[in-house]
Design an enzyme around this catalytic site. Structure first.
Site, mmCIF file in Angstrom:
data_model
loop_
_atom_site.group_PDB
_atom_site.id
_atom_site.type_symbol
_atom_site.label_atom_id
_atom_site.label_comp_id
_atom_site.label_asym_id
_atom_site.label_seq_id
_atom_site.Cartn_x
_atom_site.Cartn_y
_atom_site.Cartn_z
ATOM 1 N N SER A 1 0.840 -1.208 0.000
ATOM 2 C CA SER A 1 0.000 0.000 0.000
ATOM 3 C C SER A 1 0.870 1.250 0.000
ATOM 4 C CB SER A 1 -0.871 -0.031 1.265
ATOM 5 O OG SER A 1 -1.507 1.209 1.476
ATOM 6 N N TYR B 1 3.857 10.044 17.541
ATOM 7 C CA TYR B 1 4.429 9.694 16.235
ATOM 8 C C TYR B 1 5.798 10.337 16.018
ATOM 9 C CZ TYR B 1 4.573 9.507 11.049
ATOM 10 O OH TYR B 1 4.923 9.296 9.731
ATOM 11 N N LYS C 1 9.609 8.840 14.786
ATOM 12 C CA LYS C 1 10.291 9.212 13.539
ATOM 13 C C LYS C 1 11.607 9.950 13.814
ATOM 14 C CE LYS C 1 7.444 7.367 10.539
ATOM 15 N NZ LYS C 1 7.869 6.332 9.586
HETATM 16 N N1 LIG Z 1 0.930 9.079 4.869
HETATM 17 C C1 LIG Z 1 1.661 10.114 5.223
HETATM 18 O O1 LIG Z 1 1.202 11.256 5.192
HETATM 19 C C2 LIG Z 1 3.077 9.923 5.651
HETATM 20 C C3 LIG Z 1 3.608 8.682 5.896
HETATM 21 N N2 LIG Z 1 4.910 8.564 6.281
HETATM 22 C C4 LIG Z 1 5.490 7.260 6.509
HETATM 23 O O2 LIG Z 1 5.623 6.600 5.258
HETATM 24 C C5 LIG Z 1 5.425 5.191 5.404
HETATM 25 C C6 LIG Z 1 4.335 4.714 4.465
HETATM 26 O O3 LIG Z 1 3.146 5.377 4.782
HETATM 27 P P1 LIG Z 1 1.829 5.199 3.879
HETATM 28 O O4 LIG Z 1 2.212 5.138 2.470
HETATM 29 O O5 LIG Z 1 0.877 6.238 4.347
HETATM 30 O O6 LIG Z 1 1.358 3.760 4.388
HETATM 31 P P2 LIG Z 1 -0.010 2.939 4.171
HETATM 32 O O7 LIG Z 1 -0.770 2.980 5.455
HETATM 33 O O8 LIG Z 1 -0.713 3.327 2.942
HETATM 34 O O9 LIG Z 1 0.602 1.475 4.019
HETATM 35 C C7 LIG Z 1 1.244 0.886 5.121
HETATM 36 C C8 LIG Z 1 1.827 -0.427 4.687
HETATM 37 O O10 LIG Z 1 2.512 -1.011 5.796
HETATM 38 C C9 LIG Z 1 1.945 -2.286 6.079
HETATM 39 N N3 LIG Z 1 1.998 -2.516 7.519
HETATM 40 C C10 LIG Z 1 1.419 -1.784 8.495
HETATM 41 N N4 LIG Z 1 1.649 -2.337 9.687
HETATM 42 C C11 LIG Z 1 2.401 -3.448 9.463
HETATM 43 C C12 LIG Z 1 2.953 -4.462 10.286
HETATM 44 N N5 LIG Z 1 2.797 -4.452 11.607
HETATM 45 N N6 LIG Z 1 3.652 -5.457 9.705
HETATM 46 C C13 LIG Z 1 3.820 -5.483 8.360
HETATM 47 N N7 LIG Z 1 3.337 -4.565 7.540
HETATM 48 C C14 LIG Z 1 2.621 -3.561 8.082
HETATM 49 C C15 LIG Z 1 0.528 -2.204 5.540
HETATM 50 O O11 LIG Z 1 -0.051 -3.466 5.267
HETATM 51 P P3 LIG Z 1 -0.901 -4.302 6.352
HETATM 52 O O12 LIG Z 1 -1.748 -3.321 7.088
HETATM 53 O O13 LIG Z 1 -1.666 -5.291 5.557
HETATM 54 O O14 LIG Z 1 0.103 -4.956 7.239
HETATM 55 C C16 LIG Z 1 0.775 -1.434 4.261
HETATM 56 O O15 LIG Z 1 1.327 -2.260 3.281
HETATM 57 C C17 LIG Z 1 5.141 4.989 6.898
HETATM 58 O O16 LIG Z 1 6.341 4.688 7.554
HETATM 59 C C18 LIG Z 1 4.644 6.327 7.344
HETATM 60 O O17 LIG Z 1 4.874 6.565 8.720
HETATM 61 C C19 LIG Z 1 5.725 9.632 6.435
HETATM 62 C C20 LIG Z 1 5.249 10.878 6.191
HETATM 63 C C21 LIG Z 1 3.886 11.126 5.800
HETATM 64 C C1 LIG Z 2 8.433 29.173 5.727
HETATM 65 C C2 LIG Z 2 8.344 27.863 6.355
HETATM 66 C C3 LIG Z 2 7.140 27.125 5.921
HETATM 67 C C4 LIG Z 2 7.019 25.844 6.628
HETATM 68 C C5 LIG Z 2 5.668 25.261 6.436
HETATM 69 C C6 LIG Z 2 5.681 23.943 7.039
HETATM 70 C C7 LIG Z 2 4.373 23.299 7.190
HETATM 71 C C8 LIG Z 2 4.626 21.939 7.729
HETATM 72 C C9 LIG Z 2 3.412 21.313 8.228
HETATM 73 C C10 LIG Z 2 3.684 19.985 8.839
HETATM 74 C C11 LIG Z 2 3.694 18.866 7.863
HETATM 75 C C12 LIG Z 2 3.595 17.580 8.568
HETATM 76 C C13 LIG Z 2 3.606 16.441 7.613
HETATM 77 C C14 LIG Z 2 3.355 15.210 8.382
HETATM 78 C C15 LIG Z 2 3.413 13.989 7.562
HETATM 79 C C16 LIG Z 2 3.260 12.795 8.408
HETATM 80 O O1 LIG Z 2 4.218 12.173 8.744
HETATM 81 C C17 LIG Z 2 1.909 12.436 8.898
HETATM 82 N N1 LIG Z 2 0.931 12.576 7.876
HETATM 83 C C18 LIG Z 2 1.897 11.068 9.493
HETATM 84 O O2 LIG Z 2 1.770 10.067 8.547
#
Ligand SMILES: NC(=O)C1=CN([C@@H]2O[C@H](COP(=O)(O)OP(=O)(O)OC[C@H]3O[C@@H](n4cnc5c(N)ncnc54)[C@H](OP(=O)(O)O)[C@@H]3O)[C@@H](O)[C@H]2O)C=CC1
Ligand SMILES: CCCCCCCCCCCCCCCC(=O)[C@@H](N)CO
Length: 334
Positions: free
Chosen positions: A50, A195, A199
């Site tokens: 995903s 969270y 991270k």
């Molecule tokens: N979405 C966002 O805005 C942001 C996300 N991130 C990070 O990026 C990464 C990806 O996020 P995103 O694309 O939103 O993820 P999704 O929630 O879309 O996908 C998560 C994936 O991880 C798997 N997963 C979750 N838990 C487990 C587990 N315990 N064991 C094995 N697999 C697992 C899920 O499958 P299943 O549930 O079937 O196990 C799925 O394949 C994450 O680390 C997230 O923290 C960072 C910044 C922003």
């Molecule tokens: C001049 C300076 C401008 C700065 C603007 C900055 C605005 C930042 C807002 C915070 C963004 C947070 C993203 C979180 C993503 C994430 O990890 C979660 N969605 C969890 O999955």
């Protein structure tokens, strides 16, 4: 007139030095390490069913890699593998999926072993994309939410890369580990106490590990995405306090595909800390510590901008927060 010339030539020389630094630094960045090339290699992607993980797995497959994707749910794994299969570029590639829980040590180890056996090839590239956010207010959330978040985002990644790097060293493979952080690896924000800490931990792990694995010729990078418009993002939004949404909504999200493109571009350029949006880039250069810079000239100019812009942004954010209480705007005093 002469003073004007002196000032002008001063400015021009400064620009010249900066331009020279920019070019040298870019060449150093691109040629300092081993090239990132996954063609014919075994890439292991957790969270590959995903969002970001799926997009990364697909791009690696398009680049000629054999890919193993890991997640818990079999239906999504199977569906993702079928989609990835359509991007095949040669006969020898394999796409396999294994259902495993990354928060379980034994399961993680067993999945790595199974993947090597079924692919017939040791792992060279590991991407730990499995992760999730459970936003909410600190005092309202049970400590179990904090434990669960650390278990998934930190220990989940750790179990996989610990076993994978041991295997790499034993097999004398000069591999590459890619950890996934977030903008929130460098910024703490209301609603994200459970969270952000996980991270930040990923960032610490990436930095220490990069330093240590020089011993074995293994590369370590970390990717710090901002909002990813993924299924995970939709799920976390159901929990997210309004104030967190409001602050986050100031910046547009990227699709998982856009994130994957940016991540692979950063890896090919030789970056150690990779971002895909301007605000995270500012947070990176403002909190880089002693991490290797990307382009020294660009990073330094951006650091000056961040030095001014981020404290101002912070003042506005704090002010916005002070007008809220538990998600509802505070009633104005009569
Ligand atoms: N979405 C966002 O805005 C942001 C996300 N991130 C990070 O990026 C990464 C990806 O996020 P995103 O694309 O939103 O993820 P999704 O929630 O879309 O996908 C998560 C994936 O991880 C798997 N997963 C979750 N838990 C487990 C587990 N315990 N064991 C094995 N697999 C697992 C899920 O499958 P299943 O549930 O079937 O196990 C799925 O394949 C994450 O680390 C997230 O923290 C960072 C910044 C922003
Ligand atoms: C001049 C300076 C401008 C700065 C603007 C900055 C605005 C930042 C807002 C915070 C963004 C947070 C993203 C979180 C993503 C994430 O990890 C979660 N969605 C969890 O999955």
């Amino acid at each position: 007139m002469e003073t004007l010339y002196a000032i002008l030539s001063g400015i021009l020389s400064a620009i010249g030095v900066l331009a020279l630094l920019l070019v040298i630094s870019e060449l150093h960045l691109r040629f300092r390490g081993r090239k990132f090339n996954v063609n014919g290699k075994h890439c292991y992607v957790t969270g590959g069913s995903s969002g970001l993980g799926k997009a990364v797995a697909m791009d690696l497959f398009k680049d000629g890699a054999s890919v193993t994707i890991i997640a818990r749910g079999l239906d999504n794994l199977k569906f993702a593998a079928e989609e990835i299969e359509k991007c095949r570029v040669n006969e020898t590639q394999k796409i396999i999926y294994i259902s495993s829980d990354t928060t379980d040590k034994q399961s993680s180890k067993a999945a790595l072993e199974e993947s090597v056996e079924r692919q017939g090839k040791e792992i060279e590239y590991v991407f730990t994309c499995a992760g999730a956010a459970y936003p909410g207010y600190f005092i309202e959330q049970d400590v179990e939410v904090f434990e669960k978040s650390m278990q998934l985002n930190y220990f989940g990644a750790l179990y996989t890369i610990h076993e994978a790097t041991r295997r790499m060293v034993n097999a004398n493979i000069k591999g590459h580990v890619v950890l996934v952080g977030s903008t929130l690896s460098m910024l703490g924000l209301v609603g994200y106490t459970q969270y952000s800490a996980t991270k930040f931990a990923i960032r610490g792990l990436a930095e220490a590990l990069r330093s240590e694995l020089i011993l074995h010729g293994i590369n370590v990078s970390a990717y710090y995405p901002g909002t990813i418009l993924s299924p995970g993002y939709e799920a976390e939004n159901k929990l997210k306090p309004e104030i967190s949404k409001k602050i986050e909504d100031a910046v547009d999200g990227l699709t998982p595909e856009q994130c994957s493109t940016a991540l692979l571009k950063g890896l090919k350029r030789g970056e150690v800390a990779i971002t895909s949006d301007f605000s995270t880039l500012l947070f990176r250069v403002a909190s880089r510590g002693a991490m290797p810079m990307n382009n020294v000239a660009i990073d330094s100019v951006l650091a000056m901008i961040a030095w001014v812009a981020l404290p101002i942004w912070r003042i506005f954010v704090d002010r916005t927060i002070s007008t809220f209480q538990y998600g509802k705007p505070k009633a104005k005093p009569e």
